[in-house]
Enzyme design. Structure first.
Site, short mmCIF file in Angstrom:
data_model
loop_
_atom_site.label_atom_id
_atom_site.label_comp_id
_atom_site.label_asym_id
_atom_site.label_seq_id
_atom_site.Cartn_x
_atom_site.Cartn_y
_atom_site.Cartn_z
N ASP A 66 47.65 35.74 48.25
CA ASP A 66 48.30 35.22 49.68
C ASP A 66 49.81 35.25 49.38
O ASP A 66 50.29 35.60 48.02
CB ASP A 66 47.85 33.84 50.15
CG ASP A 66 47.81 33.03 48.81
OD1 ASP A 66 48.02 33.10 47.77
OD2 ASP A 66 47.01 32.07 49.11
N ASN A 135 41.48 20.68 50.89
CA ASN A 135 40.90 20.76 52.46
C ASN A 135 39.57 21.95 52.16
O ASN A 135 39.09 22.31 53.27
CB ASN A 135 41.72 21.10 53.30
CG ASN A 135 42.34 22.46 53.39
OD1 ASN A 135 42.09 23.18 52.51
ND2 ASN A 135 43.12 22.84 54.39
N HIS A 137 40.19 25.07 51.20
CA HIS A 137 40.72 26.54 51.55
C HIS A 137 40.53 27.27 50.04
O HIS A 137 40.63 26.77 49.31
CB HIS A 137 41.91 26.68 52.07
CG HIS A 137 43.06 26.24 51.33
ND1 HIS A 137 44.46 25.83 51.80
CD2 HIS A 137 43.40 26.18 49.98
CE1 HIS A 137 45.25 25.58 50.96
NE2 HIS A 137 44.69 26.12 49.75
N GLU A 142 42.35 28.61 55.80
CA GLU A 142 42.19 27.34 56.19
C GLU A 142 40.86 26.91 56.77
O GLU A 142 40.13 27.98 57.23
CB GLU A 142 43.58 27.04 57.12
CG GLU A 142 44.68 27.05 56.44
CD GLU A 142 45.05 26.05 55.49
OE1 GLU A 142 44.05 25.48 54.78
OE2 GLU A 142 46.13 25.81 55.05
C1 GLP Z 1 47.67 26.91 47.52
C2 GLP Z 1 47.30 28.49 47.14
C3 GLP Z 1 45.80 28.66 46.94
C4 GLP Z 1 45.40 27.47 45.73
C5 GLP Z 1 45.50 26.16 46.58
C6 GLP Z 1 45.37 24.90 45.34
O1 GLP Z 1 48.26 26.51 48.38
N1 GLP Z 1 47.39 29.10 48.51
O2 GLP Z 1 45.50 29.96 46.49
O3 GLP Z 1 44.17 27.70 45.19
O4 GLP Z 1 46.47 25.99 47.26
O5 GLP Z 1 46.51 24.80 44.97
P1 GLP Z 1 46.57 24.12 43.59
O6 GLP Z 1 46.01 24.88 42.39
O7 GLP Z 1 48.15 24.02 43.18
O8 GLP Z 1 45.93 22.93 43.59
#
Ligand code: GLP
Length: 263
Positions: A66, A135, A137, A142
């Site tokens: 992404d 959440n 995702h 989302e």
């Molecule tokens: C981010 C990314 C995801 C990631 C998630 C968790 O915004 N788009 O790919 O897995 O949210 O992030 P983190 O690993 O920093 O908790």
């Protein structure tokens, strides 16, 4: 789904890295799906150790999950920059073989279609690394994302913007939109490895692994994938109900070709 639980976050990274390193040893031109966020950082650090010890990533292709829309080209919060600094350089990958969705394309819809075409022409993703949002995702899919979705423009959920505000001056500076591989794109990867650490992920992990497969918890699609591994530390696993099943399975010899391996 294989669920592995380790005592500390570094062991999570090592276990995920071992799976990826094994793939790269047998398939030097493997196609990796790359995730950003803090969750896979220990995995990338372990892979960088493997690279320093001689593992060659120079022919490995990478496709990021992404990218934000609307950040300036030199903004260090762009995932293109993060992937370059935390994956491409430390693993010695060829930057020309690492793609990130183009969040500042003039035609974002065309950029998404082109990204899907690039993944397809690389032969698809061999192993997709995933984190999980609080959440539920994956990527930036989302809650209520379509299971069939492909790379597209998404509006970020308020909770995701709040979670990611720590990287920006204030919450209002977090982009409102992104490009993300779809759940349908992720499901097509030949193998999925999801890593999660910390109590902040415990509820999302339990809902995704043990709740119904439902659009409200995008990570629950891992239950549909034929080859998915979830690697957790104790804190991220703390709300799971079937922990004893996972530990029993992990500690029982694997049956291969009708024989017990190692027996
Ligand atoms: C981010 C990314 C995801 C990631 C998630 C968790 O915004 N788009 O790919 O897995 O949210 O992030 P983190 O690993 O920093 O908790």
């Amino acid at each position: 789904m294989e669920v592995l639980i380790f005592d500390d976050p570094a062991a999570v990274g090592r276990a995920a890295a071992d799976r990826i390193a094994n793939l790269v040893r047998t398939t030097p031109d493997a196609v990796l799906g790359l995730a950003t966020g803090s969750s896979p950082q220990a995995t990338y650090e372990a892979l960088a150790e493997d690279h320093r010890a001689g593992l060659d990533f120079s022919r490995v292709r990478g496709f990021a999950l992404d990218e934000y829309v609307g950040l300036s080209p030199d903004d260090t919060r762009r995932y293109a920059h993060v992937i370059h600094e935390s994956v491409t350089i430390p693993l010695g990958m060829d930057a020309a073989l690492v793609q990130v969705p183009n969040g500042d394309a003039e035609d974002l819809v065309a950029a998404c279609e082109e990204y899907e075409a690039q993944i397809a022409s690389a032969g698809g993703v061999d192993l997709q690394i995933l984190g999980i949002g609080s959440n539920g995702h994956i990527g930036f899919n989302e809650p209520m994302s379509s299971f069939q979705s492909r790379t597209r423009i998404k509006t970020l959920a308020p909770s995701t913007r709040a979670d990611n505000a720590r990287f920006f001056d204030d919450a209002s500076a977090v982009p409102t939109h992104c490009l993300t591989q779809g759940l349908g794109t992720i499901l097509r990867a030949r193998e999925l490895v999801l890593v999660a650490q910390g109590a902040g992920k415990a509820r999302a992990v339990a809902t995704a692994l043990e709740g119904p497969v439902a659009a409200r918890t995008p990570a629950s699609i891992l239950q549909w994938h034929p080859r998915a591994t979830v690697i957790l530390d104790r804190a991220a696993a703390s709300e799971l109900e079937f922990t004893s099943y996972y530990e029993h399975a992990a500690n029982t010899p694997v049956v291969t070709r009708g024989r017990l391996a190692g027996v």
